[in-house]
Design an enzyme around this catalytic site. Structure first.
Site, PDB file in Angstrom:
ATOM      1  N   ASP A  32       0.752  -1.150  -0.069  1.00 45.27           N
ATOM      2  CA  ASP A  32      -0.140   0.133   0.082  1.00 45.27           C
ATOM      3  C   ASP A  32       0.897   1.401   0.040  1.00 45.27           C
ATOM      4  O   ASP A  32       1.453   1.661   1.060  1.00 45.27           O
ATOM      5  CB  ASP A  32      -1.006  -0.073   1.315  1.00 45.27           C
ATOM      6  N   HIS A  42      -6.779  10.029  -2.513  1.00 42.69           N
ATOM      7  CA  HIS A  42      -6.073   9.868  -1.251  1.00 42.69           C
ATOM      8  C   HIS A  42      -7.000  10.639  -0.180  1.00 42.69           C
ATOM      9  O   HIS A  42      -7.114  10.091   0.911  1.00 42.69           O
ATOM     10  CB  HIS A  42      -4.571  10.522  -0.974  1.00 42.69           C
ATOM     11  N   LYS A  78      -1.834   6.034  -4.575  1.00 45.24           N
ATOM     12  CA  LYS A  78      -2.887   6.866  -4.318  1.00 45.24           C
ATOM     13  C   LYS A  78      -2.805   8.419  -4.938  1.00 45.24           C
ATOM     14  O   LYS A  78      -1.461   8.717  -5.241  1.00 45.24           O
ATOM     15  CB  LYS A  78      -3.067   7.346  -2.752  1.00 45.24           C
ATOM     16  N   TYR A 132       4.056   9.440   0.188  1.00 42.31           N
ATOM     17  CA  TYR A 132       4.924   8.902   1.108  1.00 42.31           C
ATOM     18  C   TYR A 132       6.258   9.053   0.652  1.00 42.31           C
ATOM     19  O   TYR A 132       7.269   8.493   1.318  1.00 42.31           O
ATOM     20  CB  TYR A 132       4.700   7.079   1.205  1.00 42.31           C
TER      21      TYR A 132
HETATM   22  P1  NAD Z   1       0.384   0.911  11.418  1.00 42.45           P
HETATM   23  O1  NAD Z   1      -0.461   0.028  11.867  1.00 42.45           O
HETATM   24  O2  NAD Z   1       1.507   0.274  10.274  1.00 42.45           O
HETATM   25  O3  NAD Z   1       1.608   1.131  12.631  1.00 42.45           O
HETATM   26  C1  NAD Z   1       1.696   1.713  13.671  1.00 42.45           C
HETATM   27  C2  NAD Z   1       2.814   1.932  14.316  1.00 42.45           C
HETATM   28  O4  NAD Z   1       2.876   0.312  15.099  1.00 42.45           O
HETATM   29  C3  NAD Z   1       4.134   1.869  13.657  1.00 42.45           C
HETATM   30  O5  NAD Z   1       5.191   2.487  14.440  1.00 42.45           O
HETATM   31  C4  NAD Z   1       4.568   0.436  13.565  1.00 42.45           C
HETATM   32  O6  NAD Z   1       5.922   0.252  13.310  1.00 42.45           O
HETATM   33  C5  NAD Z   1       4.172  -0.155  14.795  1.00 42.45           C
HETATM   34  N1  NAD Z   1       3.876  -1.673  14.675  1.00 42.45           N
HETATM   35  C6  NAD Z   1       3.494  -2.277  13.488  1.00 42.45           C
HETATM   36  N2  NAD Z   1       3.059  -3.692  13.803  1.00 42.45           N
HETATM   37  C7  NAD Z   1       3.462  -3.761  14.987  1.00 42.45           C
HETATM   38  C8  NAD Z   1       3.332  -4.708  15.994  1.00 42.45           C
HETATM   39  N3  NAD Z   1       2.960  -6.115  15.579  1.00 42.45           N
HETATM   40  N4  NAD Z   1       3.764  -4.808  17.369  1.00 42.45           N
HETATM   41  C9  NAD Z   1       3.996  -3.313  17.788  1.00 42.45           C
HETATM   42  N5  NAD Z   1       4.137  -2.427  16.790  1.00 42.45           N
HETATM   43  C10 NAD Z   1       3.934  -2.725  15.829  1.00 42.45           C
HETATM   44  O7  NAD Z   1       0.134   2.583  11.164  1.00 42.45           O
HETATM   45  P2  NAD Z   1      -0.167   3.315   9.838  1.00 42.45           P
HETATM   46  O8  NAD Z   1       1.441   3.561   9.335  1.00 42.45           O
HETATM   47  O9  NAD Z   1      -0.602   4.416  10.512  1.00 42.45           O
HETATM   48  O10 NAD Z   1      -1.068   2.801   8.945  1.00 42.45           O
HETATM   49  C11 NAD Z   1      -0.599   1.537   7.942  1.00 42.45           C
HETATM   50  C12 NAD Z   1      -0.640   1.642   6.572  1.00 42.45           C
HETATM   51  O11 NAD Z   1      -2.006   2.405   6.172  1.00 42.45           O
HETATM   52  C13 NAD Z   1       0.342   2.815   6.106  1.00 42.45           C
HETATM   53  O12 NAD Z   1       1.645   2.398   6.150  1.00 42.45           O
HETATM   54  C14 NAD Z   1      -0.313   3.239   5.004  1.00 42.45           C
HETATM   55  O13 NAD Z   1       0.127   2.597   3.837  1.00 42.45           O
HETATM   56  C15 NAD Z   1      -1.708   3.163   5.171  1.00 42.45           C
HETATM   57  N6  NAD Z   1      -2.266   4.578   5.696  1.00 42.45           N
HETATM   58  C16 NAD Z   1      -2.939   5.359   4.796  1.00 42.45           C
HETATM   59  C17 NAD Z   1      -3.580   6.548   5.289  1.00 42.45           C
HETATM   60  C18 NAD Z   1      -4.738   7.233   4.278  1.00 42.45           C
HETATM   61  O14 NAD Z   1      -4.884   8.395   4.325  1.00 42.45           O
HETATM   62  N7  NAD Z   1      -5.283   6.655   3.285  1.00 42.45           N
HETATM   63  C19 NAD Z   1      -3.064   7.085   6.262  1.00 42.45           C
HETATM   64  C20 NAD Z   1      -2.610   6.262   7.144  1.00 42.45           C
HETATM   65  C21 NAD Z   1      -1.990   5.056   6.818  1.00 42.45           C
END
Ligand code: NAD
Length: 318
Positions: free
Chosen positions: A44, A111, A78, A49
């Protein structure tokens, strides 16, 4: 084997994928390569990014090394709001595809709903938010105009499926009236503090698959210094979640991802650690009791972290 969700476009989308927001350019190609090696098939990404070139390098290396074929991957990107003017859509998608070293996206999303004034990529890319002083500069383009250009991407075979992100119900009610190609997916912030049940019900009625982002809630927003994220109990330390995790012999993170996937959503967590990548991917191999799903959903507080206005306050990051 990761389950898939059948989209209205006819294509199958993996229910668990790998997110690419905030993946540092220096490690991005290796991270993408390792995610594919761990078994992730959905990636994704987004123009915003700022790492699509490196994502493309990781994908190209994985294909060259025989880990995967292009057609086995499901690559998502996006459209950033400075490109929402219809005449900008195809050119920026072609640029993004070139960065990824591919010739079609499996899924391409708007987006955010509000169009911003165009920024020429030769001036700034990725463009980020468009400001003059502390005022955001908008474009007059409507979502309907942008959607026509999104539909043209499918006609040109530059995207197999198209969708939306960060849209609320009212915009969806409007769009489904004029869409020649209905949005295949909606990507939204979704975690136990932001359950969005009515929006999910609407998507189900309209045949729109939903992808959850920021499945761990405030965890993703602490680095921006958002006070309301700091004030919340971290979901992975919440006793309800840790108790359910202990019952299943799983990690709290896996319980949060399973809660979302059992509610029918796709998830796209991200991590650079190999063992955590594997844990996150393995979040559909067990089932939560409906009673536990309901208890987690009852934590809903309609608390949203990923709101453009939150970033305007912490402007310095752009
Ligand atoms: P995420 O869920 O990937 O992670 C949040 C935090 O938790 C990060 O610091 C990550 O390293 C940590 N983490 C991940 N797995 C873990 C685990 N098993 N145990 C402990 N910590 C863990 O959050 P995110 O980046 O906000 O969202 C995921 C993805 O969603 C993004 O990478 C992006 O691709 C997408 N996204 C899209 C939008 C949008 O506007 N469409 C906005 C935000 C994110």
């Amino acid at each position: 084997m990761t389950p898939t969700i059948k989209l209205s476009s006819g294509y199958e989308m993996p229910q668990v994928g790998f997110g690419l927001w905030k993946v540092d350019n220096k490690v991005c190609a290796d991270t993408v390569y390792n995610a594919i090696k761990s078994g992730y098939r959905l990636l994704d990404g987004a123009c915003d990014y700022g790492n699509e070139k490196e994502c493309g390098e990781g994908v190209a290396r994985a294909i060259k090394d025989g880990l995967v074929k292009r057609e086995e991957l499901f690559i998502v990107s996006k459209l950033w709001p400075t490109f929402n003017d219809p005449e900008q859509v195809t050119p920026v998608v072609k640029r993004q595809l070139a960065d990824w070293q591919i010739d079609y996206f499996d899924l391409y999303l708007i987006h955010f709903p509000g169009a911003l004034k165009f920024v020429d990529p030769s001036v700034r890319y990725p463009p980020g938010w468009q400001y003059e002083g502390d005022k955001i500069i908008r474009s007059k383009t409507t979502i309907q105009d942008t959607w026509r250009a999104m539909e043209a991407l499918v006609d040109q075979k530059l995207a197999r499926s198209i969708g939306i992100s960060n849209f609320q119900a009212q915009l969806i009610y409007d769009m489904v009236r004029y869409a020649r190609i209905p949005p295949a997916t909606l990507q939204i912030e979704h975690h136990p503090y932001l359950v969005q049940q009515e929006l999910l019900n609407l998507c189900k009625e309209e045949g729109i698959a939903v992808t959850a982002y920021s499945s761990f809630g405030p965890a993703s927003f602490l680095e921006f210094g958002f006070k309301h994220a700091e004030a919340m109990v971290p979901l992975m330390k919440d006793p309800l979640i840790t108790d359910i995790a202990a019952k299943h012999g799983k990690q709290p993170s896996q319980i949060l991802l399973r809660w979302a996937t059992q509610r029918g959503l796709a998830v796209i967590p991200k991590t650079s650690r190999a063992e955590v990548m594997a844990q996150n991917l393995d979040c559909t191999s067990f089932d939560l009791a409906q009673e536990d799903i309901d208890k987690i959903s009852a934590k809903d507080g309609n608390i949203r972290f990923n709101q453009p206005s939150n970033y305007f306050a912490t402007q310095k990051m752009w």
